[in-house]
Design an enzyme around this catalytic site. Structure first.
Site, PDB file in Angstrom:
ATOM      1  N   VAL A 195      37.789  37.756  38.972  1.00 58.20           N
ATOM      2  CA  VAL A 195      36.872  36.623  39.097  1.00 58.20           C
ATOM      3  C   VAL A 195      36.010  36.496  37.845  1.00 58.20           C
ATOM      4  O   VAL A 195      35.824  35.397  37.306  1.00 58.20           O
ATOM      5  CB  VAL A 195      35.995  36.757  40.352  1.00 58.20           C
ATOM      6  N   ASP A 196      35.489  37.618  37.372  1.00 55.74           N
ATOM      7  CA  ASP A 196      34.713  37.588  36.128  1.00 55.74           C
ATOM      8  C   ASP A 196      35.544  37.001  34.986  1.00 55.74           C
ATOM      9  O   ASP A 196      35.079  36.136  34.237  1.00 55.74           O
ATOM     10  CB  ASP A 196      34.285  39.005  35.743  1.00 55.74           C
TER      11      ASP A 196
END
Length: 395
Positions: free
Chosen positions: A163-164
Protein backbone atom coordinates in the site's frame (compact mmCIF):
# COMPACT_ATOMS: atom_id res chain seq x y z
CA UNK A 1 17.57 14.51 -24.16
CA UNK A 2 16.91 16.25 -20.85
CA UNK A 3 15.03 14.14 -18.33
CA UNK A 4 11.27 14.84 -18.51
CA UNK A 5 11.18 16.79 -15.24
CA UNK A 6 14.45 18.63 -15.70
CA UNK A 7 14.13 22.04 -14.00
CA UNK A 8 11.34 20.99 -11.61
CA UNK A 9 12.21 21.53 -7.94
CA UNK A 10 10.67 19.38 -5.22
CA UNK A 11 10.87 19.84 -1.45
CA UNK A 12 10.23 16.50 0.24
CA UNK A 13 9.31 16.53 3.95
CA UNK A 14 8.20 12.89 3.87
CA UNK A 15 9.43 10.00 5.99
CA UNK A 16 9.36 6.23 5.51
CA UNK A 17 7.86 5.06 2.17
CA UNK A 18 4.76 6.66 0.65
CA UNK A 19 5.74 10.35 0.58
CA UNK A 20 9.51 9.86 0.02
CA UNK A 21 8.62 7.23 -2.59
CA UNK A 22 6.67 9.82 -4.58
CA UNK A 23 9.67 12.16 -4.34
CA UNK A 24 11.93 9.34 -5.52
CA UNK A 25 9.76 8.75 -8.58
CA UNK A 26 9.91 12.44 -9.46
CA UNK A 27 13.68 12.33 -8.96
CA UNK A 28 13.88 9.34 -11.29
CA UNK A 29 12.07 11.43 -13.89
CA UNK A 30 14.61 14.22 -13.58
CA UNK A 31 13.33 16.57 -10.89
CA UNK A 32 15.70 18.11 -8.34
CA UNK A 33 14.53 16.86 -4.93
CA UNK A 34 15.57 18.34 -1.60
CA UNK A 35 14.83 16.00 1.28
CA UNK A 36 14.09 17.96 4.43
CA UNK A 37 14.98 15.62 7.29
CA UNK A 38 14.39 16.28 10.98
CA UNK A 39 17.51 17.60 12.67
CA UNK A 40 18.18 14.16 14.18
CA UNK A 41 17.50 12.44 10.86
CA UNK A 42 14.74 10.66 8.96
CA UNK A 43 12.90 8.17 11.18
CA UNK A 44 13.79 5.26 8.90
CA UNK A 45 17.46 5.74 9.84
CA UNK A 46 16.72 4.22 13.25
CA UNK A 47 14.85 0.99 12.47
CA UNK A 48 17.58 -1.39 11.38
CA UNK A 49 18.35 -2.96 8.04
CA UNK A 50 14.84 -2.60 6.63
CA UNK A 51 14.93 1.10 7.41
CA UNK A 52 18.29 1.32 5.68
CA UNK A 53 16.69 -0.36 2.67
CA UNK A 54 13.89 2.23 2.73
CA UNK A 55 16.43 5.05 2.76
CA UNK A 56 18.40 3.60 -0.14
CA UNK A 57 15.32 2.75 -2.20
CA UNK A 58 13.40 6.00 -1.78
CA UNK A 59 15.99 8.72 -1.21
CA UNK A 60 18.74 8.07 -3.73
CA UNK A 61 19.83 11.08 -5.71
CA UNK A 62 18.10 13.54 -3.36
CA UNK A 63 19.85 16.41 -1.59
CA UNK A 64 19.47 16.14 2.19
CA UNK A 65 19.13 19.08 4.53
CA UNK A 66 18.58 18.27 8.22
CA UNK A 67 16.43 20.99 9.73
CA UNK A 68 15.08 21.68 13.23
CA UNK A 69 11.48 22.70 12.61
CA UNK A 70 10.90 23.17 16.34
CA UNK A 71 12.90 26.38 16.03
CA UNK A 72 11.39 29.47 14.31
CA UNK A 73 14.62 29.88 12.37
CA UNK A 74 14.18 26.37 10.99
CA UNK A 75 10.66 27.16 9.86
CA UNK A 76 11.96 30.26 8.10
CA UNK A 77 14.45 28.13 6.21
CA UNK A 78 11.68 25.71 5.23
CA UNK A 79 9.52 28.58 3.97
CA UNK A 80 12.36 29.85 1.83
CA UNK A 81 12.86 26.40 0.33
CA UNK A 82 9.15 26.10 -0.43
CA UNK A 83 9.08 29.61 -1.83
CA UNK A 84 11.13 28.59 -4.85
CA UNK A 85 9.83 25.03 -5.23
CA UNK A 86 7.40 23.61 -7.76
CA UNK A 87 6.23 20.78 -5.50
CA UNK A 88 6.09 20.16 -1.76
CA UNK A 89 5.46 16.63 -0.43
CA UNK A 90 4.62 15.87 3.19
CA UNK A 91 3.06 13.13 5.32
CA UNK A 92 2.71 14.67 8.76
CA UNK A 93 -0.54 13.97 10.53
CA UNK A 94 -3.33 16.36 9.42
CA UNK A 95 -2.71 19.84 10.78
CA UNK A 96 0.93 19.20 11.63
CA UNK A 97 2.44 21.32 8.86
CA UNK A 98 -0.11 24.08 9.42
CA UNK A 99 0.79 24.29 13.11
CA UNK A 100 4.38 24.88 12.06
CA UNK A 101 3.31 27.67 9.74
CA UNK A 102 3.95 25.46 6.68
CA UNK A 103 0.38 24.72 5.64
CA UNK A 104 -0.75 24.89 2.03
CA UNK A 105 -2.56 28.22 2.29
CA UNK A 106 0.38 29.91 4.01
CA UNK A 107 2.93 28.66 1.53
CA UNK A 108 0.79 29.39 -1.51
CA UNK A 109 0.67 33.04 -0.44
CA UNK A 110 4.45 32.98 -0.83
CA UNK A 111 4.43 30.81 -3.95
CA UNK A 112 1.11 30.67 -5.87
CA UNK A 113 2.52 28.08 -8.30
CA UNK A 114 3.31 25.54 -5.59
CA UNK A 115 1.80 22.05 -5.90
CA UNK A 116 1.23 20.96 -2.29
CA UNK A 117 1.00 17.17 -1.97
CA UNK A 118 -0.13 15.40 1.19
CA UNK A 119 -0.21 11.74 2.21
CA UNK A 120 -2.39 10.68 5.15
CA UNK A 121 -3.27 7.33 6.64
CA UNK A 122 -7.05 7.59 6.66
CA UNK A 123 -7.93 10.87 4.92
CA UNK A 124 -8.72 14.23 6.47
CA UNK A 125 -12.50 14.03 6.91
CA UNK A 126 -13.28 10.97 9.03
CA UNK A 127 -12.87 10.14 12.71
CA UNK A 128 -9.49 8.46 12.06
CA UNK A 129 -7.92 11.53 10.49
CA UNK A 130 -5.50 11.97 13.40
CA UNK A 131 -4.49 8.34 13.68
CA UNK A 132 -1.02 7.25 12.65
CA UNK A 133 -1.32 5.58 9.27
CA UNK A 134 1.06 2.81 8.23
CA UNK A 135 0.86 0.22 5.47
CA UNK A 136 -0.24 -2.62 7.73
CA UNK A 137 -3.20 -0.66 9.14
CA UNK A 138 -4.37 0.19 5.61
CA UNK A 139 -4.03 -3.46 4.54
CA UNK A 140 -6.12 -4.50 7.54
CA UNK A 141 -8.86 -1.88 7.34
CA UNK A 142 -9.30 -1.87 3.56
CA UNK A 143 -10.37 -5.52 3.41
CA UNK A 144 -7.10 -6.57 1.79
CA UNK A 145 -6.04 -8.89 4.61
CA UNK A 146 -9.47 -10.51 4.65
CA UNK A 147 -8.71 -11.75 1.11
CA UNK A 148 -5.10 -12.80 1.70
CA UNK A 149 -4.27 -16.22 3.10
CA UNK A 150 -5.35 -19.83 2.86
CA UNK A 151 -9.00 -20.85 2.80
CA UNK A 152 -10.09 -21.13 6.42
CA UNK A 153 -6.79 -19.75 7.67
CA UNK A 154 -5.83 -16.53 9.41
CA UNK A 155 -5.62 -13.21 7.53
CA UNK A 156 -2.19 -12.40 6.10
CA UNK A 157 -0.57 -9.20 5.01
CA UNK A 158 1.04 -8.92 1.61
CA UNK A 159 4.74 -9.68 2.08
CA UNK A 160 5.96 -6.15 1.43
CA UNK A 161 4.64 -2.62 1.97
CA UNK A 162 2.33 -2.82 -1.05
CA UNK A 163 0.00 0.00 0.00
CA UNK A 164 2.83 2.39 0.84
CA UNK A 165 4.59 1.64 -2.45
CA UNK A 166 1.43 1.97 -4.53
CA UNK A 167 0.51 5.20 -2.76
CA UNK A 168 3.89 6.61 -3.79
CA UNK A 169 3.13 5.85 -7.43
CA UNK A 170 -0.42 7.18 -7.20
CA UNK A 171 0.75 10.39 -5.53
CA UNK A 172 3.46 10.94 -8.13
CA UNK A 173 0.84 10.49 -10.85
CA UNK A 174 -1.42 13.06 -9.20
CA UNK A 175 1.50 15.50 -8.82
CA UNK A 176 2.32 15.19 -12.51
CA UNK A 177 -1.33 15.92 -13.35
CA UNK A 178 -1.23 18.98 -11.05
CA UNK A 179 1.94 20.23 -12.74
CA UNK A 180 0.26 19.81 -16.13
CA UNK A 181 -2.83 21.68 -14.89
CA UNK A 182 -0.56 24.45 -13.61
CA UNK A 183 0.79 24.96 -17.11
CA UNK A 184 -2.76 25.83 -18.15
CA UNK A 185 -3.87 27.83 -15.12
CA UNK A 186 -0.61 29.32 -13.85
CA UNK A 187 -1.40 28.36 -10.25
CA UNK A 188 -0.66 25.33 -8.13
CA UNK A 189 -3.13 23.10 -6.33
CA UNK A 190 -3.48 20.88 -3.30
CA UNK A 191 -3.10 17.14 -3.93
CA UNK A 192 -4.19 14.73 -1.22
CA UNK A 193 -4.12 10.94 -1.04
CA UNK A 194 -4.60 8.42 1.75
CA UNK A 195 -3.27 4.92 2.31
CA UNK A 196 -6.80 3.68 3.02
CA UNK A 197 -8.14 5.11 -0.23
CA UNK A 198 -5.36 3.53 -2.28
CA UNK A 199 -5.70 0.18 -0.51
CA UNK A 200 -9.42 0.03 -1.26
CA UNK A 201 -8.89 1.08 -4.89
CA UNK A 202 -6.30 -1.66 -5.38
CA UNK A 203 -9.17 -4.12 -4.96
CA UNK A 204 -11.46 -2.47 -7.52
CA UNK A 205 -12.49 -5.66 -9.40
CA UNK A 206 -13.30 -7.41 -6.13
CA UNK A 207 -15.43 -4.50 -4.99
CA UNK A 208 -17.21 -4.31 -8.36
CA UNK A 209 -17.98 -8.03 -8.16
CA UNK A 210 -19.22 -7.64 -4.59
CA UNK A 211 -21.48 -4.72 -5.55
CA UNK A 212 -22.96 -6.73 -8.41
CA UNK A 213 -23.41 -10.08 -6.68
CA UNK A 214 -24.02 -8.99 -3.10
CA UNK A 215 -21.44 -11.48 -1.89
CA UNK A 216 -18.46 -10.87 0.40
CA UNK A 217 -15.11 -12.16 -0.92
CA UNK A 218 -13.22 -14.50 1.38
CA UNK A 219 -9.70 -15.87 1.62
CA UNK A 220 -9.14 -18.54 -0.96
CA UNK A 221 -5.37 -19.06 -0.98
CA UNK A 222 -3.91 -19.38 -4.46
CA UNK A 223 -6.27 -19.59 -7.40
CA UNK A 224 -9.26 -17.53 -8.45
CA UNK A 225 -12.54 -18.30 -6.68
CA UNK A 226 -14.71 -18.67 -9.81
CA UNK A 227 -12.34 -20.07 -12.46
CA UNK A 228 -9.76 -22.86 -12.59
CA UNK A 229 -6.98 -23.52 -13.19
CA UNK A 230 -6.27 -19.82 -12.61
CA UNK A 231 -3.24 -18.58 -10.67
CA UNK A 232 -2.84 -22.12 -9.38
CA UNK A 233 0.29 -22.96 -7.41
CA UNK A 234 1.73 -26.16 -8.88
CA UNK A 235 4.65 -28.20 -7.49
CA UNK A 236 7.63 -28.93 -9.72
CA UNK A 237 10.81 -30.94 -9.24
CA UNK A 238 12.64 -27.95 -7.77
CA UNK A 239 9.96 -25.56 -6.55
CA UNK A 240 6.67 -24.19 -7.83
CA UNK A 241 5.06 -22.54 -10.81
CA UNK A 242 1.84 -20.57 -11.10
CA UNK A 243 -0.39 -21.58 -13.98
CA UNK A 244 -3.57 -20.34 -15.63
CA UNK A 245 -5.45 -22.30 -18.29
CA UNK A 246 -9.12 -21.71 -17.55
CA UNK A 247 -10.49 -20.87 -21.01
CA UNK A 248 -11.92 -23.85 -22.87
CA UNK A 249 -9.18 -23.70 -25.51
CA UNK A 250 -6.36 -23.38 -23.00
CA UNK A 251 -7.75 -26.17 -20.84
CA UNK A 252 -7.83 -28.52 -23.83
CA UNK A 253 -4.28 -27.48 -24.74
CA UNK A 254 -3.06 -28.19 -21.21
CA UNK A 255 -4.77 -31.59 -21.12
CA UNK A 256 -3.07 -32.52 -24.41
CA UNK A 257 0.36 -31.33 -23.27
CA UNK A 258 0.33 -33.48 -20.14
CA UNK A 259 -1.05 -36.48 -22.02
CA UNK A 260 -4.39 -36.41 -20.24
CA UNK A 261 -6.86 -35.66 -23.01
CA UNK A 262 -9.43 -37.60 -20.97
CA UNK A 263 -9.59 -34.77 -18.44
CA UNK A 264 -11.26 -32.45 -20.96
CA UNK A 265 -14.37 -34.62 -20.88
CA UNK A 266 -14.09 -35.74 -17.24
CA UNK A 267 -17.26 -34.62 -15.44
CA UNK A 268 -15.16 -33.16 -12.62
CA UNK A 269 -13.21 -30.90 -14.97
CA UNK A 270 -15.41 -30.37 -18.01
CA UNK A 271 -16.07 -26.67 -17.35
CA UNK A 272 -15.03 -23.91 -14.94
CA UNK A 273 -17.74 -24.48 -12.31
CA UNK A 274 -16.85 -28.18 -12.23
CA UNK A 275 -13.11 -27.51 -11.96
CA UNK A 276 -13.68 -24.97 -9.17
CA UNK A 277 -15.84 -27.48 -7.28
CA UNK A 278 -13.09 -30.11 -7.62
CA UNK A 279 -10.10 -27.81 -7.27
CA UNK A 280 -8.26 -30.04 -4.79
CA UNK A 281 -8.43 -32.96 -7.23
CA UNK A 282 -7.40 -30.69 -10.09
CA UNK A 283 -4.36 -29.51 -8.16
CA UNK A 284 -3.36 -33.08 -7.41
CA UNK A 285 -3.49 -33.89 -11.14
CA UNK A 286 -1.36 -30.83 -11.97
CA UNK A 287 1.18 -31.54 -9.21
CA UNK A 288 1.59 -35.06 -10.53
CA UNK A 289 1.94 -33.86 -14.12
CA UNK A 290 4.76 -31.40 -13.40
CA UNK A 291 6.52 -32.93 -10.40
CA UNK A 292 9.37 -34.39 -12.46
CA UNK A 293 10.14 -31.19 -14.42
CA UNK A 294 12.09 -28.13 -13.27
CA UNK A 295 10.23 -24.87 -12.89
CA UNK A 296 12.23 -23.27 -15.71
CA UNK A 297 11.48 -26.18 -18.04
CA UNK A 298 7.78 -25.88 -17.23
CA UNK A 299 7.82 -22.17 -18.01
CA UNK A 300 9.54 -22.74 -21.33
CA UNK A 301 7.28 -25.62 -22.34
CA UNK A 302 3.94 -24.14 -21.33
CA UNK A 303 4.59 -20.58 -22.50
CA UNK A 304 5.77 -21.86 -25.88
CA UNK A 305 2.32 -23.41 -26.18
CA UNK A 306 0.47 -20.22 -25.38
CA UNK A 307 -0.33 -20.78 -21.71
CA UNK A 308 0.15 -18.27 -18.91
CA UNK A 309 2.80 -19.53 -16.49
CA UNK A 310 5.45 -18.16 -14.15
CA UNK A 311 8.16 -19.66 -11.98
CA UNK A 312 7.95 -18.80 -8.27
CA UNK A 313 11.41 -17.31 -7.73
CA UNK A 314 13.43 -16.30 -4.70
CA UNK A 315 15.34 -13.01 -4.73
CA UNK A 316 18.62 -14.67 -5.86
CA UNK A 317 16.72 -16.44 -8.63
CA UNK A 318 15.12 -13.16 -9.72
CA UNK A 319 18.54 -11.52 -9.97
CA UNK A 320 19.84 -14.41 -12.08
CA UNK A 321 16.80 -14.59 -14.39
CA UNK A 322 17.50 -14.01 -18.08
CA UNK A 323 14.75 -11.41 -18.52
CA UNK A 324 15.97 -9.44 -15.52
CA UNK A 325 19.58 -9.51 -16.74
CA UNK A 326 18.61 -8.60 -20.32
CA UNK A 327 16.48 -5.70 -19.10
CA UNK A 328 19.25 -4.45 -16.81
CA UNK A 329 16.75 -4.07 -14.00
CA UNK A 330 19.64 -4.11 -11.51
CA UNK A 331 22.84 -2.08 -11.75
CA UNK A 332 26.00 -1.39 -9.78
CA UNK A 333 27.27 1.97 -8.54
CA UNK A 334 29.40 3.34 -5.69
CA UNK A 335 27.61 3.85 -2.38
CA UNK A 336 28.21 6.81 -0.07
CA UNK A 337 31.49 5.24 1.05
CA UNK A 338 32.70 4.50 -2.46
CA UNK A 339 31.98 0.77 -2.27
CA UNK A 340 30.20 -1.02 -5.12
CA UNK A 341 26.49 -1.32 -4.35
CA UNK A 342 23.71 -3.04 -6.26
CA UNK A 343 20.62 -0.97 -6.93
CA UNK A 344 17.32 -1.03 -8.80
CA UNK A 345 17.18 0.85 -12.08
CA UNK A 346 14.28 3.14 -12.93
CA UNK A 347 11.32 1.40 -14.61
CA UNK A 348 10.99 4.14 -17.24
CA UNK A 349 12.03 4.00 -20.88
CA UNK A 350 11.84 7.10 -23.06
CA UNK A 351 12.49 6.68 -26.78
CA UNK A 352 13.95 3.26 -26.12
CA UNK A 353 16.39 4.30 -23.40
CA UNK A 354 16.03 3.70 -19.68
CA UNK A 355 16.24 6.89 -17.66
CA UNK A 356 19.47 6.98 -15.63
CA UNK A 357 19.53 6.52 -11.87
CA UNK A 358 21.10 8.97 -9.47
CA UNK A 359 22.78 7.20 -6.56
CA UNK A 360 23.52 6.92 -3.69
CA UNK A 361 21.07 7.99 -1.00
CA UNK A 362 22.37 10.98 0.99
CA UNK A 363 23.71 10.97 4.51
CA UNK A 364 21.80 13.03 7.05
CA UNK A 365 22.28 16.70 6.23
CA UNK A 366 24.89 15.88 3.59
CA UNK A 367 23.79 18.72 1.33
CA UNK A 368 22.61 21.22 3.95
CA UNK A 369 25.21 23.84 3.04
CA UNK A 370 24.66 23.41 -0.71
CA UNK A 371 20.87 23.67 -0.32
CA UNK A 372 21.13 26.79 1.84
CA UNK A 373 23.51 28.47 -0.58
CA UNK A 374 21.18 27.62 -3.43
CA UNK A 375 18.38 29.34 -1.52
CA UNK A 376 20.36 32.55 -1.12
CA UNK A 377 21.78 32.18 2.39
CA UNK A 378 25.19 33.71 2.95
CA UNK A 379 28.06 31.70 4.43
CA UNK A 380 27.79 33.72 7.64
CA UNK A 381 24.07 32.98 7.94
CA UNK A 382 24.75 29.31 7.28
CA UNK A 383 27.40 29.18 9.99
CA UNK A 384 24.98 30.79 12.44
CA UNK A 385 22.23 28.28 11.61
CA UNK A 386 24.63 25.37 12.11
CA UNK A 387 25.99 26.79 15.36
CA UNK A 388 22.46 27.30 16.69
CA UNK A 389 21.61 23.66 15.84
CA UNK A 390 18.87 24.76 13.50
CA UNK A 391 20.64 23.01 10.62
CA UNK A 392 22.73 19.88 10.79
CA UNK A 393 25.47 19.74 8.18
CA UNK A 394 27.50 16.68 9.19
CA UNK A 395 30.36 16.25 11.57
Amino acid sequence: MDSPLHGIKVVDFGQYVAAPGAGALLRNLGAEVVKVEPYEGEAARFIGSWGDGVLRAYNRGKHSIALNLREPAGVKVAKRLAGSADVLIQNMRPGGMARLGLGAETLRELNPRLVYATVTGFGTQGPSRHRAGLDIAAQAESGMMSLTGELGGDPLRVGFAVVDATTAHALAQAILAALFARERSGVGSNVEISLLDVAVHLQAPNWAESFRTGTTPVRNGNGQPTIAPAAELVRTADGHIVLSAYSAAHWRTLCGLIGREDLASDARFVDNPSRVAHRAELRAVLDDAFSKLSSEKCVEWLSNNGLVVGAVRSYPQVRAAADVRAGEIFGMAPDEDGRAEEYLSTPYFFDGSRLPVKVPAPRRGEHSVRVLRGSGFTDEQIEDLIAAKVVYAGE
